[in-house]
Motif scaffolding. Structure first.
Motif, PDB file in Angstrom:
ATOM      1  N   ASP A   1      62.684  35.117  53.419  1.00  0.00           N
ATOM      2  CA  ASP A   1      62.686  35.676  52.049  1.00  0.00           C
ATOM      3  C   ASP A   1      61.378  35.417  51.315  1.00  0.00           C
ATOM      4  O   ASP A   1      61.346  35.287  50.085  1.00  0.00           O
ATOM      5  CB  ASP A   1      63.855  35.100  51.236  1.00  0.00           C
ATOM      6  N   LEU A   2      60.291  35.333  52.049  1.00  0.00           N
ATOM      7  CA  LEU A   2      58.989  35.132  51.428  1.00  0.00           C
ATOM      8  C   LEU A   2      58.296  36.474  51.260  1.00  0.00           C
ATOM      9  O   LEU A   2      58.197  37.260  52.191  1.00  0.00           O
ATOM     10  CB  LEU A   2      58.135  34.215  52.310  1.00  0.00           C
ATOM     11  N   LYS A   3      57.815  36.737  50.056  1.00  0.00           N
ATOM     12  CA  LYS A   3      57.080  37.967  49.797  1.00  0.00           C
ATOM     13  C   LYS A   3      55.597  37.728  50.073  1.00  0.00           C
ATOM     14  O   LYS A   3      55.092  36.622  49.919  1.00  0.00           O
ATOM     15  CB  LYS A   3      57.284  38.408  48.349  1.00  0.00           C
ATOM     16  N   PHE A   4      54.921  38.805  50.433  1.00  0.00           N
ATOM     17  CA  PHE A   4      53.497  38.699  50.747  1.00  0.00           C
ATOM     18  C   PHE A   4      52.694  39.593  49.814  1.00  0.00           C
ATOM     19  O   PHE A   4      53.043  40.760  49.610  1.00  0.00           O
ATOM     20  CB  PHE A   4      53.249  39.079  52.208  1.00  0.00           C
ATOM     21  N   ALA A   5      51.636  39.027  49.265  1.00  0.00           N
ATOM     22  CA  ALA A   5      50.798  39.765  48.326  1.00  0.00           C
ATOM     23  C   ALA A   5      50.248  41.027  48.988  1.00  0.00           C
ATOM     24  O   ALA A   5      49.946  41.038  50.183  1.00  0.00           O
ATOM     25  CB  ALA A   5      49.651  38.880  47.842  1.00  0.00           C
ATOM     26  N   ASP A   6      50.116  42.083  48.192  1.00  0.00           N
ATOM     27  CA  ASP A   6      49.562  43.320  48.746  1.00  0.00           C
ATOM     28  C   ASP A   6      48.074  43.151  49.017  1.00  0.00           C
ATOM     29  O   ASP A   6      47.436  42.184  48.574  1.00  0.00           O
ATOM     30  CB  ASP A   6      49.817  44.492  47.799  1.00  0.00           C
ATOM     31  N   VAL A   7      47.509  44.063  49.762  1.00  0.00           N
ATOM     32  CA  VAL A   7      46.110  43.949  50.185  1.00  0.00           C
ATOM     33  C   VAL A   7      45.187  44.802  49.305  1.00  0.00           C
ATOM     34  O   VAL A   7      44.094  45.159  49.715  1.00  0.00           O
ATOM     35  CB  VAL A   7      45.964  44.347  51.665  1.00  0.00           C
ATOM     36  N   LYS A   8      45.619  45.081  48.102  1.00  0.00           N
ATOM     37  CA  LYS A   8      44.807  45.880  47.182  1.00  0.00           C
ATOM     38  C   LYS A   8      43.871  44.988  46.375  1.00  0.00           C
ATOM     39  O   LYS A   8      44.160  43.827  46.111  1.00  0.00           O
ATOM     40  CB  LYS A   8      45.721  46.662  46.229  1.00  0.00           C
ATOM     41  N   ASN A   9      42.747  45.567  45.996  1.00  0.00           N
ATOM     42  CA  ASN A   9      41.796  44.935  45.069  1.00  0.00           C
ATOM     43  C   ASN A   9      41.325  43.556  45.545  1.00  0.00           C
ATOM     44  O   ASN A   9      41.276  42.592  44.784  1.00  0.00           O
ATOM     45  CB  ASN A   9      42.416  44.809  43.672  1.00  0.00           C
ATOM     46  N   LEU A  10      40.982  43.478  46.807  1.00  0.00           N
ATOM     47  CA  LEU A  10      40.480  42.223  47.357  1.00  0.00           C
ATOM     48  C   LEU A  10      38.962  42.161  47.244  1.00  0.00           C
ATOM     49  O   LEU A  10      38.274  43.184  47.356  1.00  0.00           O
ATOM     50  CB  LEU A  10      40.878  42.077  48.828  1.00  0.00           C
ATOM     51  N   ILE A  11      38.444  40.962  47.043  1.00  0.00           N
ATOM     52  CA  ILE A  11      36.999  40.816  47.087  1.00  0.00           C
ATOM     53  C   ILE A  11      36.553  40.966  48.541  1.00  0.00           C
ATOM     54  O   ILE A  11      37.328  40.760  49.471  1.00  0.00           O
ATOM     55  CB  ILE A  11      36.548  39.455  46.520  1.00  0.00           C
ATOM     56  N   THR A  12      35.317  41.311  48.754  1.00  0.00           N
ATOM     57  CA  THR A  12      34.813  41.533  50.113  1.00  0.00           C
ATOM     58  C   THR A  12      34.539  40.197  50.806  1.00  0.00           C
ATOM     59  O   THR A  12      34.415  39.147  50.154  1.00  0.00           O
ATOM     60  CB  THR A  12      33.521  42.348  50.095  1.00  0.00           C
ATOM     61  N   LEU A  13      34.407  40.261  52.106  1.00  0.00           N
ATOM     62  CA  LEU A  13      34.072  39.071  52.874  1.00  0.00           C
ATOM     63  C   LEU A  13      32.715  38.523  52.445  1.00  0.00           C
ATOM     64  O   LEU A  13      32.532  37.303  52.332  1.00  0.00           O
ATOM     65  CB  LEU A  13      34.067  39.399  54.378  1.00  0.00           C
ATOM     66  N   GLU A  14      31.756  39.398  52.211  1.00  0.00           N
ATOM     67  CA  GLU A  14      30.426  38.948  51.794  1.00  0.00           C
ATOM     68  C   GLU A  14      30.478  38.233  50.452  1.00  0.00           C
ATOM     69  O   GLU A  14      29.817  37.218  50.245  1.00  0.00           O
ATOM     70  CB  GLU A  14      29.456  40.131  51.731  1.00  0.00           C
ATOM     71  N   LYS A  15      31.302  38.762  49.532  1.00  0.00           N
ATOM     72  CA  LYS A  15      31.462  38.112  48.240  1.00  0.00           C
ATOM     73  C   LYS A  15      32.143  36.753  48.413  1.00  0.00           C
ATOM     74  O   LYS A  15      31.777  35.761  47.757  1.00  0.00           O
ATOM     75  CB  LYS A  15      32.293  38.996  47.317  1.00  0.00           C
ATOM     76  N   ALA A  16      33.108  36.705  49.323  1.00  0.00           N
ATOM     77  CA  ALA A  16      33.804  35.449  49.580  1.00  0.00           C
ATOM     78  C   ALA A  16      32.836  34.391  50.108  1.00  0.00           C
ATOM     79  O   ALA A  16      32.942  33.209  49.762  1.00  0.00           O
ATOM     80  CB  ALA A  16      34.945  35.676  50.574  1.00  0.00           C
ATOM     81  N   LYS A  17      31.888  34.798  50.943  1.00  0.00           N
ATOM     82  CA  LYS A  17      30.897  33.853  51.461  1.00  0.00           C
ATOM     83  C   LYS A  17      30.051  33.286  50.317  1.00  0.00           C
ATOM     84  O   LYS A  17      29.771  32.079  50.265  1.00  0.00           O
ATOM     85  CB  LYS A  17      29.999  34.536  52.484  1.00  0.00           C
ATOM     86  N   GLU A  18      29.646  34.158  49.406  1.00  0.00           N
ATOM     87  CA  GLU A  18      28.846  33.695  48.267  1.00  0.00           C
ATOM     88  C   GLU A  18      29.628  32.685  47.432  1.00  0.00           C
ATOM     89  O   GLU A  18      29.097  31.650  47.025  1.00  0.00           O
ATOM     90  CB  GLU A  18      28.445  34.890  47.391  1.00  0.00           C
ATOM     91  N   LEU A  19      30.894  32.997  47.177  1.00  0.00           N
ATOM     92  CA  LEU A  19      31.730  32.115  46.365  1.00  0.00           C
ATOM     93  C   LEU A  19      32.005  30.804  47.098  1.00  0.00           C
ATOM     94  O   LEU A  19      32.087  29.737  46.464  1.00  0.00           O
ATOM     95  CB  LEU A  19      33.043  32.812  46.011  1.00  0.00           C
ATOM     96  N   TYR A  20      32.161  30.873  48.408  1.00  0.00           N
ATOM     97  CA  TYR A  20      32.396  29.651  49.180  1.00  0.00           C
ATOM     98  C   TYR A  20      31.174  28.728  49.077  1.00  0.00           C
ATOM     99  O   TYR A  20      31.321  27.515  48.885  1.00  0.00           O
ATOM    100  CB  TYR A  20      32.682  29.999  50.641  1.00  0.00           C
ATOM    101  N   LYS A  21      29.996  29.302  49.208  1.00  0.00           N
ATOM    102  CA  LYS A  21      28.771  28.510  49.078  1.00  0.00           C
ATOM    103  C   LYS A  21      28.670  27.887  47.691  1.00  0.00           C
ATOM    104  O   LYS A  21      28.295  26.719  47.545  1.00  0.00           O
ATOM    105  CB  LYS A  21      27.546  29.387  49.340  1.00  0.00           C
ATOM    106  N   GLU A  22      29.055  28.655  46.683  1.00  0.00           N
ATOM    107  CA  GLU A  22      28.906  28.208  45.297  1.00  0.00           C
ATOM    108  C   GLU A  22      29.964  27.172  44.907  1.00  0.00           C
ATOM    109  O   GLU A  22      29.658  26.176  44.247  1.00  0.00           O
ATOM    110  CB  GLU A  22      29.010  29.428  44.365  1.00  0.00           C
ATOM    111  N   LYS A  23      31.208  27.396  45.303  1.00  0.00           N
ATOM    112  CA  LYS A  23      32.320  26.597  44.773  1.00  0.00           C
ATOM    113  C   LYS A  23      32.860  25.536  45.740  1.00  0.00           C
ATOM    114  O   LYS A  23      33.513  24.590  45.317  1.00  0.00           O
ATOM    115  CB  LYS A  23      33.456  27.518  44.352  1.00  0.00           C
TER     116      LYS A  23
END
Length: 695
Positions: A188-210
């Motif tokens: 009974d676990l719901k899963f978030a939809d895959v809409k409006n996701l940040i890109t992998l490249e953006k995620a890399k930048e944020l990972y480096k920063e945060k």
């Protein structure tokens, strides 16, 4: 109830199988009957089983029946099944009631065939899960101590992995039977939809920063000695980037795949070693160690323990993180039963410094909190200044990303300060303080501070280069994570969120000097692989060489050189891997010979790594590995088997006879040729025969 169910089943089985139902309004006994019937049908549990037991529990808000069958005569395998009320099988296992010391068996089915059996089994017993899983291939040699193949599946939703859910299944490599099956699945676990996701490249930048990489000193312990190495690594590998809002999220991911395959040796935590009375008496005599009385006096002074605190436990321990370092541990109590106060203290027996303490006792719940987190942090820092003034400038408060929900009224705060040397953190070093938010007193204090030489921070690769390696060789991936997957009932979860986190098939430990990936011992990380040779096509032992390689019993490189003469060290290496698959071998071969001498397979005066091994010598080592050498040494009881028995070295006739009886060695036209120098293919043939002999 059980008698009623047994009588009911006897009647039902005469009529046929009842369809499984999961309606909540069904009576409990009806649901249990259906669970039993479904299990018996799925797993072919015959009426020969005359003992049955069960229990019932709740799993993710669903009723689960735990069923077990056994045979009072001990002829049949014990069987255990846990099955949900909707018919989904959550676990299954079968095992022999009496332990049998099993030798390795030659597989009768391939690993690929076993995978098909596993997938068919999942579809059969848990059909609702079969379309939502993905097999994770772990490339590693087979386990010579196991007669089964292990398979690992993760849950997939919207094409994205949810590593917190998995299926583990084992298939017998000889019979093709499933012997173990385990499901961890959030219902009974719901899963978030895959809409409006940040890109992998953006995620890399944020990972480096945060989150980022830091220079970190890591320490492993081998042969009781510390090995400190400088790395680039995240301070917290359980941090990820939320794929929708880009915020840092703390995740509890699945067990890293590289931990399943890599031998991490003594790199992990090792508890302090308690001394025996004799050892303690000897150590107490070492110059510079304070006495028990001095340790008690220091403890009472530091913690202001009056005479009402009685010493009820004391011991001297060796500090596992430093050579020739010892701690006194003293436990005190005051009062009794529910009104008792308890204090545990550890004092460095050489420096007289406080190592740790922990105290607790009855609390007055009516007393109000007087200190918030900010004020508690000030108290913690002041206490460190008091106890370790020389270290206050060498520590940094470690930010908490754990994502717990604080109580409405927090009654204590815990702080972790990590040690820092110039630009590098010291991973296992620091100071931990817990502050009572009601009284402002220190409840717990602990310091870990290794005294050793640290590698210099010069000539390290740039941080940008380290990020290239992190994202290129390890990488981020999009995955689901349930924030409440641990510690709370899954029914309270609204949905699993999407995050970008580090992949888990390699350790995120980068050598700060070379850029190579390291394991937890500080050694170059090697992905487990099955060696495949390019030059054995024309060898008579081709199939045997390949099978040994599948079990990790192989010589390095992609060429086996089957016609080349076999050196003693190479033969003994294969024998060691067959006998003890996880033995560590270094380039000097010292550990190989140390291990084999200790096992009695090789004598100290027989060590000759470069010498070509003969057939009779190889047989001698094998019979010793089988522990038959005492019988083999009774040379007078054996008859002549070969026409050239007279050529066998004195004392080895029994070894040859036993090996012949076990089909490890055979002659040609009645001759053995015991002094014949072995080719590599001959050596592999003998090792194979030793390992898989059916007698």
């Amino acid at each position: 109830m059980r008698r009623k169910i047994a009588l009911f089943l006897t009647f039902v089985l005469a009529l046929g199988v009842i369809p499984f139902s999961s309606y909540a309004e069904e009576a409990y006994d009806k649901q249990l009957e259906e669970a039993i019937l479904r299990s018996r049908k799925l797993f072919n549990i015959s009426s020969e089983y005359d003992q049955f037991d069960y229990s019932v529990g709740s799993w993710s808000g669903t009723t689960v029946f735990y069923l077990s069958w056994s045979d009072s005569k001990g002829k049949l395998d014990n069987v255990h099944v846990s099955i949900a009320v909707d018919g989904t099988v959550l676990s299954f296992g079968k095992w022999k009631p009496i332990y049998e010391d099993q030798r390795p068996k030659l597989p009768k089915i391939s690993k690929e065939e076993g995978l098909n059996i596993a997938m068919d089994f999942i579809k059969k017993v848990s059909p609702k899960l079969g379309n939502s899983i993905k097999h994770i291939e772990i490339s590693q040699p087979l386990n010579i101590n196991s007669n089964s193949y292990g398979y690992y599946f993760v849950r997939i939703e919207n094409g994205i992995p949810y590593y917190n859910n998995r299926i583990d299944i084992s298939v017998d490599s000889s019979t093709g039977e499933v012997t173990d099956y385990y499901v961890n699945w959030d219902r009974d676990l719901k899963f978030a939809d895959v809409k409006n996701l940040i890109t992998l490249e953006k995620a890399k930048e944020l990972y480096k920063e945060k989150v980022g990489l830091n220079l970190i000193y890591k320490t492993s312990y081998k042969d009781g000695k510390p090995n400190v190495f400088l790395t680039y690594s995240p301070l917290n590998t359980n941090l990820a980037i939320n794929a929708k809002d880009g915020e840092v999220t703390s995740i509890y991911d699945f067990y890293p795949l590289y931990d399943k395959t890599a031998d991490m040796g003594a790199g992990g935590y090792t508890s302090n070693e308690e001394l025996s009375p004799d050892e303690k008496a000897a150590v107490e005599g070492i110059a510079g160690l304070i006495s028990q009385g001095e340790a008690e006096k220091i403890s009472r002074e530091i913690l202001e323990l009056d005479s009402e605190y009685k010493l009820n436990y004391v011991n001297l321990y060796k500090n596992w993180r430093a050579e020739d370092s010892y701690n006194w541990q003293l436990d005190f109590t005051k009062g009794s039963d529910s009104n008792a106060y308890y204090v545990s203290v550890s004092i460095d027996a050489k420096t007289r410094e406080l190592v740790s303490f922990y105290r607790f006792g009855p609390e007055d719940s009516n007393k109000k909190v007087q200190y918030n987190e900010e004020k508690s942090l000030e108290i913690a820092k002041e206490y460190i200044k008091k106890m370790n003034p020389d270290k206050i400038e060498s520590i940094e408060l470690r930010k908490n990303y754990e994502g717990y929900r604080p109580l409405e009224e927090q009654r204590q705060y815990s702080f972790q300060f990590i040690r820092k040397i110039d630009d590098a953190y010291v991973e296992q070093d620091g100071i931990w303080v817990t502050v009572d938010a009601v009284s402002g007193n220190i409840r717990e204090y602990r310091i870990d501070w290794i005294t050793t030489k640290f590698p210099p921070q010069e000539n390290v690769i740039s941080l940008d280069k380290a990020y290239d390696i992190l994202f290129g060789d390890i990488g981020l991936e999009l995955k689901y994570f349930s924030p409440n997957a641990h510690g709370e009932d899954i029914k309270d979860n609204k949905e699993a969120i999407l995050v970008y986190g580090l992949k888990s098939d390699k350790p995120s430990i980068i050598d700060a000097s070379t850029g190579a990936l390291l394991n937890y011992l500080g050694e170059p990380f090697k992905e487990p692989e099955i060696i495949k040779y390019k030059d054995i096509e024309n060898s008579y032992a081709k199939d045997k060489i390949n099978i040994l390689a599948q079990y990790g019993i192989a010589l390095s490189g992609d060429k086996f050189k089957p016609k080349e003469k076999m050196k003693q060290a190479d033969f003994l290496y294969l024998l060691a891997k067959a006998h003890s698959p996880y033995v560590e071998i270094d380039q000097s071969r010292d550990k190989l010979y140390t291990s084999l001498v200790g096992l009695g397979i090789v004598k100290e005066d027989e060590k000759a790594p470069e010498r070509i091994v003969t057939k009779e010598e190889a047989v001698k080592y094998i019979i010793r590995a089988l522990k038959y050498d005492k019988i083999a040494d009774l040379t007078e009881i054996y008859k002549d088997i070969f026409k050239d028995t007279g050529d066998i070295s004195p004392g080895l006739k029994g070894y040859i006879s036993i090996a012949y009886g076990l089909k490890i060695v055979e002659g040609s036209n009645g001759y053995l040729n015991p002094k014949q120098e072995l080719n590599r293919e001959d050596g592999a043939n003998l090792i194979y025969n030793y390992l898989f002999n059916e007698i």
